[in-house]
Design an enzyme around this catalytic site. Structure first.
Site, PDB file in Angstrom:
ATOM      1  N   GLN A  28     -65.896  41.552  86.665  1.00 12.39           N
ATOM      2  CA  GLN A  28     -65.884  42.956  86.247  1.00 12.39           C
ATOM      3  C   GLN A  28     -67.006  43.756  86.923  1.00 12.39           C
ATOM      4  O   GLN A  28     -66.812  44.900  87.314  1.00 12.39           O
ATOM      5  CB  GLN A  28     -66.021  43.073  84.718  1.00 12.39           C
ATOM      6  CG  GLN A  28     -64.800  42.588  83.952  1.00 12.39           C
ATOM      7  CD  GLN A  28     -63.557  43.448  84.186  1.00 12.39           C
ATOM      8  OE1 GLN A  28     -63.635  44.670  84.309  1.00 12.39           O
ATOM      9  NE2 GLN A  28     -62.414  42.802  84.251  1.00 12.39           N
ATOM     10  N   SER A  51     -80.239  35.746  92.418  1.00 13.49           N
ATOM     11  CA  SER A  51     -78.795  35.763  92.195  1.00 13.49           C
ATOM     12  C   SER A  51     -77.976  35.884  93.476  1.00 13.49           C
ATOM     13  O   SER A  51     -78.344  36.591  94.412  1.00 13.49           O
ATOM     14  CB  SER A  51     -78.456  36.919  91.255  1.00 13.49           C
ATOM     15  OG  SER A  51     -77.073  37.141  91.245  1.00 13.49           O
ATOM     16  N   GLN A  86     -75.209  37.054  76.787  1.00 11.60           N
ATOM     17  CA  GLN A  86     -75.604  38.451  76.596  1.00 11.60           C
ATOM     18  C   GLN A  86     -76.724  38.651  75.583  1.00 11.60           C
ATOM     19  O   GLN A  86     -77.595  39.497  75.779  1.00 11.60           O
ATOM     20  CB  GLN A  86     -74.386  39.299  76.198  1.00 11.60           C
ATOM     21  CG  GLN A  86     -73.440  39.529  77.367  1.00 11.60           C
ATOM     22  CD  GLN A  86     -72.342  40.525  77.055  1.00 11.60           C
ATOM     23  OE1 GLN A  86     -72.350  41.176  76.012  1.00 11.60           O
ATOM     24  NE2 GLN A  86     -71.385  40.643  77.961  1.00 11.60           N
ATOM     25  N   HIS A 108     -66.291  43.912  76.297  1.00 15.80           N
ATOM     26  CA  HIS A 108     -65.688  43.047  75.274  1.00 15.80           C
ATOM     27  C   HIS A 108     -66.580  43.155  74.043  1.00 15.80           C
ATOM     28  O   HIS A 108     -67.805  43.242  74.161  1.00 15.80           O
ATOM     29  CB  HIS A 108     -65.609  41.614  75.804  1.00 15.80           C
ATOM     30  CG  HIS A 108     -65.071  40.612  74.821  1.00 15.80           C
ATOM     31  ND1 HIS A 108     -64.052  40.888  73.928  1.00 15.80           N
ATOM     32  CD2 HIS A 108     -65.410  39.313  74.586  1.00 15.80           C
ATOM     33  CE1 HIS A 108     -63.802  39.805  73.205  1.00 15.80           C
ATOM     34  NE2 HIS A 108     -64.622  38.842  73.590  1.00 15.80           N
ATOM     35  N   ASP A 191     -58.330  39.905  70.745  1.00 20.23           N
ATOM     36  CA  ASP A 191     -58.591  39.183  71.992  1.00 20.23           C
ATOM     37  C   ASP A 191     -58.773  37.693  71.717  1.00 20.23           C
ATOM     38  O   ASP A 191     -58.167  36.848  72.377  1.00 20.23           O
ATOM     39  CB  ASP A 191     -59.836  39.782  72.651  1.00 20.23           C
ATOM     40  CG  ASP A 191     -60.165  39.137  73.987  1.00 20.23           C
ATOM     41  OD1 ASP A 191     -59.532  39.515  74.986  1.00 20.23           O
ATOM     42  OD2 ASP A 191     -61.044  38.263  74.031  1.00 20.23           O
ATOM     43  N   GLU A 227     -40.533  20.993  85.249  1.00 21.38           N
ATOM     44  CA  GLU A 227     -39.714  21.629  84.213  1.00 21.38           C
ATOM     45  C   GLU A 227     -40.532  22.235  83.076  1.00 21.38           C
ATOM     46  O   GLU A 227     -40.143  23.254  82.517  1.00 21.38           O
ATOM     47  CB  GLU A 227     -38.711  20.610  83.640  1.00 21.38           C
ATOM     48  CG  GLU A 227     -37.727  20.059  84.674  1.00 21.38           C
ATOM     49  CD  GLU A 227     -36.923  21.146  85.394  1.00 21.38           C
ATOM     50  OE1 GLU A 227     -36.698  22.222  84.817  1.00 21.38           O
ATOM     51  OE2 GLU A 227     -36.521  20.899  86.557  1.00 21.38           O
ATOM     52  N   GLU A 231     -42.753  25.792  86.082  1.00 24.44           N
ATOM     53  CA  GLU A 231     -41.805  26.904  85.997  1.00 24.44           C
ATOM     54  C   GLU A 231     -42.156  27.951  84.950  1.00 24.44           C
ATOM     55  O   GLU A 231     -41.489  28.980  84.840  1.00 24.44           O
ATOM     56  CB  GLU A 231     -40.384  26.362  85.775  1.00 24.44           C
ATOM     57  CG  GLU A 231     -39.836  25.762  87.064  1.00 24.44           C
ATOM     58  CD  GLU A 231     -38.409  25.242  86.938  1.00 24.44           C
ATOM     59  OE1 GLU A 231     -37.722  25.598  85.976  1.00 24.44           O
ATOM     60  OE2 GLU A 231     -38.011  24.469  87.826  1.00 24.44           O
ATOM     61  N   SER A 252     -29.898  31.559  82.976  1.00 25.38           N
ATOM     62  CA  SER A 252     -28.471  31.277  82.717  1.00 25.38           C
ATOM     63  C   SER A 252     -28.145  31.489  81.235  1.00 25.38           C
ATOM     64  O   SER A 252     -29.040  31.477  80.387  1.00 25.38           O
ATOM     65  CB  SER A 252     -28.167  29.835  83.101  1.00 25.38           C
ATOM     66  OG  SER A 252     -28.837  28.955  82.201  1.00 25.38           O
TER      67      SER A 252
HETATM   68  P1  NAD Z   1     -68.489  36.779  85.447  1.00 25.91           P
HETATM   69  O1  NAD Z   1     -68.792  35.394  84.987  1.00 25.91           O
HETATM   70  O2  NAD Z   1     -67.434  36.975  86.481  1.00 25.91           O
HETATM   71  O3  NAD Z   1     -69.814  37.449  86.033  1.00 25.91           O
HETATM   72  C1  NAD Z   1     -71.034  37.333  85.393  1.00 25.91           C
HETATM   73  C2  NAD Z   1     -72.145  37.928  86.234  1.00 25.91           C
HETATM   74  O4  NAD Z   1     -73.355  37.870  85.481  1.00 25.91           O
HETATM   75  C3  NAD Z   1     -72.408  37.220  87.551  1.00 25.91           C
HETATM   76  O5  NAD Z   1     -72.631  38.187  88.540  1.00 25.91           O
HETATM   77  C4  NAD Z   1     -73.709  36.459  87.278  1.00 25.91           C
HETATM   78  O6  NAD Z   1     -74.477  36.316  88.440  1.00 25.91           O
HETATM   79  C5  NAD Z   1     -74.387  37.402  86.317  1.00 25.91           C
HETATM   80  N1  NAD Z   1     -75.423  36.767  85.474  1.00 25.91           N
HETATM   81  C6  NAD Z   1     -75.374  35.574  84.865  1.00 25.91           C
HETATM   82  N2  NAD Z   1     -76.526  35.344  84.210  1.00 25.91           N
HETATM   83  C7  NAD Z   1     -77.306  36.436  84.413  1.00 25.91           C
HETATM   84  C8  NAD Z   1     -78.619  36.806  84.017  1.00 25.91           C
HETATM   85  N3  NAD Z   1     -79.349  35.969  83.255  1.00 25.91           N
HETATM   86  N4  NAD Z   1     -79.088  38.018  84.395  1.00 25.91           N
HETATM   87  C9  NAD Z   1     -78.350  38.856  85.160  1.00 25.91           C
HETATM   88  N5  NAD Z   1     -77.114  38.549  85.584  1.00 25.91           N
HETATM   89  C10 NAD Z   1     -76.598  37.361  85.216  1.00 25.91           C
HETATM   90  O7  NAD Z   1     -68.188  37.655  84.129  1.00 25.91           O
HETATM   91  P2  NAD Z   1     -66.952  38.656  83.865  1.00 25.91           P
HETATM   92  O8  NAD Z   1     -65.685  37.855  83.736  1.00 25.91           O
HETATM   93  O9  NAD Z   1     -67.022  39.788  84.805  1.00 25.91           O
HETATM   94  O10 NAD Z   1     -67.294  39.138  82.373  1.00 25.91           O
HETATM   95  C11 NAD Z   1     -68.240  40.163  82.107  1.00 25.91           C
HETATM   96  C12 NAD Z   1     -67.817  40.879  80.827  1.00 25.91           C
HETATM   97  O11 NAD Z   1     -66.534  41.485  81.035  1.00 25.91           O
HETATM   98  C13 NAD Z   1     -67.656  39.967  79.614  1.00 25.91           C
HETATM   99  O12 NAD Z   1     -68.075  40.673  78.479  1.00 25.91           O
HETATM  100  C14 NAD Z   1     -66.150  39.740  79.561  1.00 25.91           C
HETATM  101  O13 NAD Z   1     -65.676  39.439  78.251  1.00 25.91           O
HETATM  102  C15 NAD Z   1     -65.657  41.092  80.002  1.00 25.91           C
HETATM  103  N6  NAD Z   1     -64.279  41.136  80.518  1.00 25.91           N
HETATM  104  C16 NAD Z   1     -63.902  40.293  81.509  1.00 25.91           C
HETATM  105  C17 NAD Z   1     -62.623  40.385  82.042  1.00 25.91           C
HETATM  106  C18 NAD Z   1     -62.177  39.496  83.181  1.00 25.91           C
HETATM  107  O14 NAD Z   1     -61.030  39.580  83.567  1.00 25.91           O
HETATM  108  N7  NAD Z   1     -63.021  38.667  83.779  1.00 25.91           N
HETATM  109  C19 NAD Z   1     -61.726  41.356  81.552  1.00 25.91           C
HETATM  110  C20 NAD Z   1     -62.164  42.246  80.556  1.00 25.91           C
HETATM  111  C21 NAD Z   1     -63.446  42.112  80.053  1.00 25.91           C
HETATM  112 MG    MG Z   2     -59.740  38.670  77.078  1.00 23.65          MG
END
Ligand code: NAD
Ligand code: MG
Length: 331
Positions: A28, A51, A86, A108, A191, A227, A231, A252
């Protein structure tokens, strides 16, 4: 039908002259940061010093800072780090750098709903949650389109929390597709329920049970895999495109007849009762506290052991062999 919001319902001016800190540059994070930047907003990406995302974000032309510094600079701070990290990141690096009028944002609702993060009263707390993976949020935006998104307001100190959420959602392109309002609680509970009962837990156990039933009965595992597992995607793509009706029109009549007489024998009143209990555990916070405990005291012992055990199941080795025959699948 719930009310939808589009670009015309939003006022982007509310974000002008304000800095948006995107914490994290994963799925994201990269999509939000790049889309907002391309929409003309002032973005800083917050990451740890070592990072991997740092170089990528800098090469994409974005400003990058340490997490705490980005939080200090940001007027809006969007938490796009993994949900289970978080609360620590918030306590150590974000909270000490919040000031009056800041807007704390999530994609989220887990940490706010289950009170793992408690925001100071002088901030707004809002959500913008795209209903698609980050790479789609980015690619749709680049095509002049967008991914539908949810917005929610949890805390409205400024009186403008909803306007911020709408403007941000439009900044990532969601206003081109449609924006739906929800609450942190509704988004979080639905969710969790969806992923546990249906999308991840429900679907994988259903496929596994079908596979094992055929293999136990002496059928070849490769055929059972095709199967009962492979699929699934064909069926899901049809439902995705046109609902159950279109899927049943495309398969079908034999498959459709089997669907009608057999589905209810698999998902029984007992299964529905179990679903209601799963939902109750989510609503009461029991699931959340179990998962938080697993992460904290447990060192994820159960989680990691289960991951290993699942990876050793026969269906995974059979699937890996079959995928080698499918030249169209990406590695
Ligand atoms: P991700 O795992 O893809 O990315 C996490 C990022 O956080 C990475 O860039 C990582 O380097 C960084 N990170 C990790 N530890 C850290 C730290 N201590 N300090 C700073 N950065 C740090 O995560 P994501 O899937 O993008 O999810 C992020 C949020 O988005 C979550 O709340 C998730 O629920 C929400 N969300 C995700 C999706 C999805 O499709 N992936 C969809 C909707 C909402
Ligand atoms: Mg979700």
């Amino acid at each position: 039908m719930a009310k939808m919001y589009y670009e015309n319902d939003s006022n982007p001016e509310i974000l002008k002259g304000r800095k948006i800190a995107i914490i994290g540059y994963g799925s994201q994070g990269h999509a939000h940061a790049l889309n907002l930047h391309d929409s003309g907003f002032d973005v800083v990406v917050g990451l740890r010093p070592g990072s991997q995302g740092r170089k990528k974000a800098e090469e994409a032309g974005l400003m990058v800072a340490d997490t705490a510094e980005a939080a200090r600079m940001g007027d809006l701070i969007m938490m796009l780090v993994p949900d289970e990290k978080q609360s620590d990141i918030f306590r150590n690096e974000i909270e000490p750098n919040l000031s009056a009028g800041n807007v704390l944002m999530f994609a989220h609702g887990f940490n706010i709903t289950f009170q793992q993060i408690i925001a100071p009263a002088f901030t707004d707390v809002i959500m913008v949650a795209p209903k698609g993976p980050g790479h789609t949020v980015r690619s749709q935006y680049q095509e002049g389109k967008g991914v539908p998104s949810l917005i929610a307001v949890y805390q409205d100190d400024s009186g403008k929390a909803r306007d911020y959420a709408l403007a941000y959602a439009c900044g990532i392109g969601a206003g081109r597709a449609g924006i739906l309002e929800t609450s942190f609680r509704e988004e979080t509970e639905t969710d969790l329920f969806g992923e546990q009962a249906v999308l991840c837990g429900g679907v994988t156990e259903l496929m596994k049970a079908g596979f094992e039933t055929l293999v136990e009965a002496g059928y070849q595992p490769e055929i059972a895999y095709f199967e009962c597992i492979h699929e699934m995607k064909l069926i899901i793509d049809l439902i995705n495109q046109g609902g159950f009706g279109y899927m049943r029109y495309s398969v079908s009549d034999t498959a459709e007849y089997g669907d009608y007489i057999t589905g209810k024998k698999i998902i029984t009143e007992e299964t529905r009762k179990t679903m209601r209990n799963i939902l109750a555990d989510i609503q009461s916070g029991r699931f959340a506290s179990d998962w938080i405990a697993e992460n904290k005291a447990g060192g994820r012992a159960m989680f990691l052991a289960t991951r290993r055990k699942e990876s050793e199941h026969q269906l995974e080795t059979v699937g890996a062999e079959l995928r080698k025959m499918m030249s169209w699948l990406k590695k």
